[in-house]
Enzyme design. Structure first.
Site, PDB file in Angstrom:
ATOM      1  N   CYS A 206       0.794  -1.234   0.000  1.00 41.19           N
ATOM      2  CA  CYS A 206       0.000   0.000   0.000  1.00 41.19           C
ATOM      3  C   CYS A 206       0.828   1.287   0.000  1.00 41.19           C
ATOM      4  O   CYS A 206       0.293   2.352  -0.302  1.00 41.19           O
ATOM      5  CB  CYS A 206      -0.948   0.013   1.201  1.00 41.19           C
ATOM      6  SG  CYS A 206      -1.718  -1.571   1.548  1.00 41.19           S
ATOM      7  N   HIS A 341      -2.828   8.100   5.942  1.00 41.29           N
ATOM      8  CA  HIS A 341      -3.018   6.827   5.245  1.00 41.29           C
ATOM      9  C   HIS A 341      -4.492   6.449   5.362  1.00 41.29           C
ATOM     10  O   HIS A 341      -5.128   6.119   4.366  1.00 41.29           O
ATOM     11  CB  HIS A 341      -2.109   5.763   5.848  1.00 41.29           C
ATOM     12  CG  HIS A 341      -2.192   4.440   5.162  1.00 41.29           C
ATOM     13  ND1 HIS A 341      -1.900   4.277   3.827  1.00 41.29           N
ATOM     14  CD2 HIS A 341      -2.568   3.221   5.618  1.00 41.29           C
ATOM     15  CE1 HIS A 341      -2.073   3.011   3.491  1.00 41.29           C
ATOM     16  NE2 HIS A 341      -2.479   2.347   4.556  1.00 41.29           N
ATOM     17  N   HIS A 381      -9.496   2.655  -1.408  1.00 45.47           N
ATOM     18  CA  HIS A 381      -8.071   2.411  -1.180  1.00 45.47           C
ATOM     19  C   HIS A 381      -7.434   1.974  -2.501  1.00 45.47           C
ATOM     20  O   HIS A 381      -7.694   0.873  -2.986  1.00 45.47           O
ATOM     21  CB  HIS A 381      -7.929   1.324  -0.112  1.00 45.47           C
ATOM     22  CG  HIS A 381      -6.526   1.082   0.334  1.00 45.47           C
ATOM     23  ND1 HIS A 381      -5.430   1.610  -0.288  1.00 45.47           N
ATOM     24  CD2 HIS A 381      -6.040   0.337   1.374  1.00 45.47           C
ATOM     25  CE1 HIS A 381      -4.333   1.213   0.338  1.00 45.47           C
ATOM     26  NE2 HIS A 381      -4.678   0.438   1.338  1.00 45.47           N
TER      27      HIS A 381
END
Length: 491
Positions: A206, A341, A381
């Site tokens: 990620c 994040h 995401h």
């Protein structure tokens, strides 16, 4: 006094030592300046859900608080055949939602000198990188022809390979093998544009694309390259990857990232591509480039042995925030916005805010707020492209001098406390007023691999405005772009 006494050979030992110390100090200052030189963002390109196919459209989406998540499009797979709300159901996915792009199957191969046969076997992520890189270079007023043969670097964050699964056993074709190799993605871009700088793929899950930007900045400071393309891409094409993510119990059943909210129960997957064109600030100013923002500093570290392989580590997050601030040589209280994040998980959100509170959380002397937000509430995401999406949101916030709304926020997660901190969560478009010093933003991306990245952005410095004769009409530059002279004449 003789002439010899005025020459270096005639100086006393003390004076020679002082001159040597002065020279060493100058050399050390030059090394330190090179190590910490700000990096200018001179071009931007993007493709994000909700029709955000360029920076202006992306800002409109952010400004208006658009939720770009939708049900799985029928041209991807039949969601009714795969959906089961039971997250433990074998072979099923526990969500119907995602942040999807339109028309990922459409591509003009001849524009890039490719055959239709080769293009059909290329991962659409490779195709997106080519298109968005071209647009980012146009944004930077750097035509590809001018960069051919130059020491321009390419740094790409990417880790999904759904297209290879869809192609199945057709691996005998060389175009399939090359077109679906993750490492080829950056190399293909360098090859087609004839770029001679470093070219590499980054896979830290990620955090991949923000790590890619960090590495590009370091490469520029080390003078390995004179310009760089950096960012990431993610496209969701196979139900298999969605099923696997469901098995990890990571997806929110309602398909929304409810970051910082008491209802946080997982994330929704998203796709997109974003790239920035980077140059050393001194070079960008010398060349008269238009600046989007400046990267003052960045840092990368690892969680090490945390409670679990994929679990975040609050101390490691604090360390990477402090390291980025140290390289940027700015105080934490000068940062007015943090693009977190912010996945919207019950475990991750409280840990991230605890780390932010330890580093950025002291009250500001002037009572100013530090806003917290996450673009995942708009797009989902974006996995390998998550960091670059957050970075571009922060760049646009600096450029527009406003903080976009953070979506799906109703009540603060009870395991998060903002008491005594300057933090606030914007639920509407908020002005970002000047304070006498440059506006600054922090951007975070934390990989499930344990690799963390944080970056400090600063608004672009004002450029000198050339004076115009008082009676003259203002001049306007209209830029047209096309791949060939014939196409330009048609435009």
């Amino acid at each position: 006094m003789s002439l010899d006494a005025e020459s270096p050979a005639g100086l006393s030992p003390v004076k020679r030592a002082l001159l040597a110390v002065r020279d060493l100090q100058a050399q050390l200052a030059a090394v330190e300046q090179a190590r910490t030189e700000p990096i200018a963002i001179v071009g931007v390109g993007c493709r994000f859900p909700g029709g955000a196919d360029n920076p202006a459209a992306f800002w409109e989406l952010l400004r208006a608080g658009v939720d770009a998540v939708r049900e799985v499009p029928p041209d991807r797979w039949d969601i009714d055949a795969y959906y089961d709300p039971n997250p433990s159901a074998l072979g099923k996915m526990a969500t119907r939602w995602g942040g999807f792009l339109d028309r990922v199957d459409q591509f003009d191969p001849e524009f890039f000198g490719l055959s239709p046969h080769e293009a059909a076997r290329m991962d659409p992520q490779h195709r997106l990188l080519l298109e968005v890189a071209w647009e980012a270079l146009e944004s930077a007023a750097l035509p590809a022809a001018r960069l051919a043969g130059s020491r321009t670097g390419v740094f790409v964050g990417l880790y999904n390979n759904d297209y290879a699964q869809l192609l199945g056993g057709r691996t005998a074709d060389a175009h399939v093998a090359l077109g679906n190799s993750l490492g080829i993605a950056a190399g293909r871009l360098s090859h087609l544009l004839d770029l001679r700088g470093p070219s590499l793929l980054v896979d830290t899950l990620c955090s991949s694309s923000l790590v890619a930007v960090h590495l590009a900045c370091q490469s520029l400071r080390a003078r390995e390259c004179e310009a760089a393309l950096a960012g990431g891409v993610n496209v969701i094409l196979s139900p298999a990857s969605m099923i696997m993510t469901s098995r990890l119990l990571a997806l929110a059943p309602d398909g929304r990232c409810k970051t910082f909210d008491a209802r946080a129960d997982g994330f929704v997957r998203g796709e997109g591509c974003g790239l920035v064109v980077l140059k050393r600030l001194s070079d960008a100013l010398r060349d008269g480039d238009a600046l989007w923002a400046v990267v003052r500093g960045s840092a990368v570290n690892q969680d090490g042995r945390s409670t679990d392989l994929t679990a975040p580590n609050v101390l490691a997050q604090q360390a990477v925030l402090r390291a980025a601030l140290a390289q940027a040589q700015v105080a934490p209280e000068t940062v007015g916005y943090v693009e977190a994040h912010g996945t919207g998980t019950a475990l991750g959100d409280p840990i991230e805010v605890a780390a932010l509170s330890a580093v950025y959380g002291l009250p500001r002397p002037d009572g100013a707020r530090c806003w917290l937000g996450s673009v995942k509430t708009n797009l989902g995401h974006l996995e390998g492209a998550a960091g670059i999406a957050g970075l571009l949101k922060a760049v646009l916030a600096l450029r527009r001098q406003a903080i976009p709304p953070h979506l799906h926020f109703q009540r603060l997660n009870p395991r998060i406390s903002l008491t005594g901190t300057p933090f606030a969560i914007p639920t509407a478009l908020e002005p970002w007023p000047a304070t006498g010093q440059p506006r600054r933003a922090g951007v975070s991306a934390f990989g499930m691999s344990g690799t963390n990245a944080h970056l400090i952005l600063e608004e672009a410095p004002p450029l000198p405005v050339a004076a115009s004769p008082p009676d003259s009409a203002p001049a306007h530059l209209l830029t047209l772009s096309a791949h060939t002279p014939a196409a330009l004449r048609a435009v």
